[in-house]
Design an enzyme around this catalytic site. Sequence first.
Site, PDB file in Angstrom:
ATOM      1  N   ARG A 135      -7.601   6.773  12.832  1.00  0.00           N
ATOM      2  CA  ARG A 135      -6.156   6.951  12.575  1.00  0.00           C
ATOM      3  C   ARG A 135      -5.674   8.107  12.280  1.00  0.00           C
ATOM      4  O   ARG A 135      -4.325   7.505  12.309  1.00  0.00           O
ATOM      5  CB  ARG A 135      -5.618   5.471  11.138  1.00  0.00           C
ATOM      6  CG  ARG A 135      -6.959   6.819   9.844  1.00  0.00           C
ATOM      7  CD  ARG A 135      -7.139   5.540   8.788  1.00  0.00           C
ATOM      8  NE  ARG A 135      -8.346   6.793   7.899  1.00  0.00           N
ATOM      9  CZ  ARG A 135      -7.920   5.892   6.922  1.00  0.00           C
ATOM     10  NH1 ARG A 135      -7.357   5.445   6.119  1.00  0.00           N
ATOM     11  NH2 ARG A 135      -9.212   6.101   5.731  1.00  0.00           N
TER      12      ARG A 135
ATOM     13  N   SER B 204      -2.577   4.204   4.201  1.00  0.00           N
ATOM     14  CA  SER B 204      -4.297   4.305   5.112  1.00  0.00           C
ATOM     15  C   SER B 204      -3.840   4.109   6.202  1.00  0.00           C
ATOM     16  O   SER B 204      -4.656   4.576   7.366  1.00  0.00           O
ATOM     17  CB  SER B 204      -4.584   2.446   5.585  1.00  0.00           C
ATOM     18  OG  SER B 204      -4.372   1.939   3.603  1.00  0.00           O
TER      19      SER B 204
ATOM     20  N   GLU C 115       5.478  -8.442   6.701  1.00  0.00           N
ATOM     21  CA  GLU C 115       4.894  -8.035   8.402  1.00  0.00           C
ATOM     22  C   GLU C 115       6.041  -8.710   9.255  1.00  0.00           C
ATOM     23  O   GLU C 115       5.967  -8.109  10.633  1.00  0.00           O
ATOM     24  CB  GLU C 115       3.588  -8.274   8.312  1.00  0.00           C
ATOM     25  CG  GLU C 115       2.625  -7.666   7.612  1.00  0.00           C
ATOM     26  CD  GLU C 115       2.274  -7.997   6.326  1.00  0.00           C
ATOM     27  OE1 GLU C 115       2.996  -8.851   6.258  1.00  0.00           O
ATOM     28  OE2 GLU C 115       1.324  -6.966   5.577  1.00  0.00           O
TER      29      GLU C 115
ATOM     30  N   PHE D 256      -3.081  -7.987   9.724  1.00  0.00           N
ATOM     31  CA  PHE D 256      -1.376  -8.648   9.659  1.00  0.00           C
ATOM     32  C   PHE D 256      -0.695  -8.703  10.024  1.00  0.00           C
ATOM     33  O   PHE D 256       0.197  -8.764  10.244  1.00  0.00           O
ATOM     34  CB  PHE D 256      -1.144  -7.832   8.139  1.00  0.00           C
ATOM     35  CG  PHE D 256      -2.801  -7.899   7.051  1.00  0.00           C
ATOM     36  CD1 PHE D 256      -2.893  -9.355   6.602  1.00  0.00           C
ATOM     37  CD2 PHE D 256      -2.866  -6.877   6.758  1.00  0.00           C
ATOM     38  CE1 PHE D 256      -4.709  -9.296   5.879  1.00  0.00           C
ATOM     39  CE2 PHE D 256      -3.919  -6.458   5.870  1.00  0.00           C
ATOM     40  CZ  PHE D 256      -4.699  -7.843   4.976  1.00  0.00           C
TER      41      PHE D 256
ATOM     42  N   HIS E 260      -6.916  -0.107  10.720  1.00  0.00           N
ATOM     43  CA  HIS E 260      -8.324  -0.489  10.380  1.00  0.00           C
ATOM     44  C   HIS E 260      -8.693  -1.581  11.412  1.00  0.00           C
ATOM     45  O   HIS E 260      -9.078  -2.744  10.599  1.00  0.00           O
ATOM     46  CB  HIS E 260      -7.859  -1.817   9.106  1.00  0.00           C
ATOM     47  CG  HIS E 260      -7.973  -0.610   8.182  1.00  0.00           C
ATOM     48  ND1 HIS E 260      -6.872   0.730   8.394  1.00  0.00           N
ATOM     49  CD2 HIS E 260      -8.351  -0.277   6.628  1.00  0.00           C
ATOM     50  CE1 HIS E 260      -6.972   1.310   7.097  1.00  0.00           C
ATOM     51  NE2 HIS E 260      -7.738   1.112   6.108  1.00  0.00           N
TER      52      HIS E 260
ATOM     53  N   ASP F 229     -14.108  -3.314   2.315  1.00  0.00           N
ATOM     54  CA  ASP F 229     -13.301  -4.796   1.928  1.00  0.00           C
ATOM     55  C   ASP F 229     -13.138  -5.912   2.426  1.00  0.00           C
ATOM     56  O   ASP F 229     -12.677  -6.411   2.336  1.00  0.00           O
ATOM     57  CB  ASP F 229     -11.717  -4.238   2.791  1.00  0.00           C
ATOM     58  CG  ASP F 229     -11.044  -3.293   2.019  1.00  0.00           C
ATOM     59  OD1 ASP F 229     -11.323  -2.851   0.925  1.00  0.00           O
ATOM     60  OD2 ASP F 229     -10.470  -2.362   2.580  1.00  0.00           O
TER      61      ASP F 229
ATOM     62  N   ARG G  76     -10.668   3.071  10.759  1.00  0.00           N
ATOM     63  CA  ARG G  76     -10.549   3.678   9.384  1.00  0.00           C
ATOM     64  C   ARG G  76     -11.493   4.317   9.089  1.00  0.00           C
ATOM     65  O   ARG G  76     -11.573   5.563   8.805  1.00  0.00           O
ATOM     66  CB  ARG G  76     -10.154   2.602   8.374  1.00  0.00           C
ATOM     67  CG  ARG G  76     -10.796   2.966   7.034  1.00  0.00           C
ATOM     68  CD  ARG G  76     -11.062   2.007   6.031  1.00  0.00           C
ATOM     69  NE  ARG G  76     -10.848   2.631   4.400  1.00  0.00           N
ATOM     70  CZ  ARG G  76     -11.392   3.423   3.594  1.00  0.00           C
ATOM     71  NH1 ARG G  76     -12.990   4.133   4.630  1.00  0.00           N
ATOM     72  NH2 ARG G  76     -11.137   4.113   2.688  1.00  0.00           N
TER      73      ARG G  76
END
Lengths: 313, 274
Positions: free
Chosen positions: A9, A36, A57, A82, A108, A116, A166
């Site tokens: 990222r 993030s 989104e 998402f 991610h 998570d 991530r």
Amino acid sequence: MMVQMKPTRDGYGEGLLYLVENNPNVIVMDADVAKSTRTEWIKQKHPDRFIDMGISEQDMVATAAGLALGGKIPFVSTYGVFLAGRAWDQIRTSVCYMDLNVKFGGAHGGLSVGPDGATHQALEEFALMRVLPNMALVVPADAVETKKATIAAASIPGPVYIRFGREPVPVITNEDSPFEIGKANLINDGKDVTIIANGQMVYQSMLAAEELNKQGVSAKVINLHTLKPIDEEIIMKAAKETGCIVTAEEHQIYGGLGSTVAEVVVKNYPVPMEFVGVKDTFGESGQPEELMEAYGLTWKDIVDAAFKAMSRK
Amino acid sequence: METQELKDICKTIRKDILTMIYEAGSGHPGGSLSAVELMTVLYFGGFLRHDPQNPKWEDRDIFILSKGHACPVVYAVLAERGFYPKEYLSTLRRFQSPLQGHPNMHKLPGLESSSGSLGQGLSISNGLAMAYKMDGKPNHVYCLLGDGELDEGSVWEAAMTAAQHMLDNLTAIVDYNRVQLDGPIDEIKELSPMKEKWLSFGWNAIEIDGHNIDQIKGAYEKAGTTKGKPSVIIAHTVKGKGVSFMENKADWHGKAPNDEEYMAAIKEIEEGEI
């Protein structure tokens, strides 16, 4: 092998910074996860080029379509689940059907999101994105390649999806490594088996090749960073030269990299194949490394798969 | 253009809609007929700046059809404006026709976006309006939404976005005909209080009779001059307007008339005073 660790990222954020400073049309969008996805770097340095859409989104993707109709090059950024999942219809109808110049940063990706848990571990984007006409799909191997992919995405017309992760992962390429969307990279040549991987599984494939070498097996390793458009040539050549293939991906084995490679192989030069990936199951909470091990996504699994594939020649 | 002239054009558009759907053997008459005055005044009343000879003219205003199934009204209006020959209309929904069952912007001049999956057009319009603001351009964006379409949550995401970014270069038009595919809206998902909803989302809301040409003109004028916030025109309309047996009937949301029905409908429109 001593390697530098860096999250992919970061490469996305660095690529966006470069673009915003060098291309007046680039606009960066996020859906309330700017910290993030690293789009926060743009928010801080170039707020006039950043739009936070909030947790919307579907709205974000269709708004990006409008920006593209207005001549902008929007980079739509949020977690892969998402983005590719929730906004899939918007990506299909408002972006791909119109073949608009919208870029997607799917953050991610994969199991390695870790604690998570399953809801946030994107394991389906390859399948969801590659089925869409006009879409290009890039899964870079490390942070350096992610930066290159981000910059390259802005220079080709039409929709491009870039998948990154991530956690810090080994940096295995450098500024001078070649990168072209649609052209796979040969990492290691070999004659007994071919390992084709993308994302952080490229590094695991390199480790597997080292181990195989110790055991007298010569393994070819290919970084298939672009799943679409697919580099058929390098896959066919590998099938002919080594006679069997192992694919490795941090994604469901259905519809992903393995399936893509299998389509090319079966059509042109059928050889035995083995698939390393998540086997039709959801993930769970845990540390990235223990998850990769539990779900069979390590160099050891690739080595086992290589022997299995070779035995079927 | 004078009100009577616009009324005459509306008659032609209604007949074109019915003829193309009749010839195609399928299509959506109900929500096309309800939007005839709204679309005619927009394109013929001098509100939407455009040039049929130069569809991609940079200074043009943009019309986005969010409720894609109502494309017959748009196809008929664009043909009447001269974007393409009227003969095109008889190819509606046929293989290789530029007039797809739901709009494809790459196949037909004058279309600004493709649509058919509901709840996306307002976001697309927002994006365009934002791009124009970023570039300091005066172009205005209009977006036609169905009332049933407002069931889609993404419309309200877009409503918040437009207010947040103070998109006063955007006008949404709601074709409030109160009937959706499965039946009357109030039996499925009640939308009232419609005006209060938009007001509470930070919009300038204008409520009109969507078949009254003078009221439509007034609404476009007001929407075009409102500053600091986006405008929505809530147009009270009748689904299937102009054909008595189609009016307010969910059955006519997406069905073609047979020979007899077609003849009767054309006769009613020719003789009727709307």
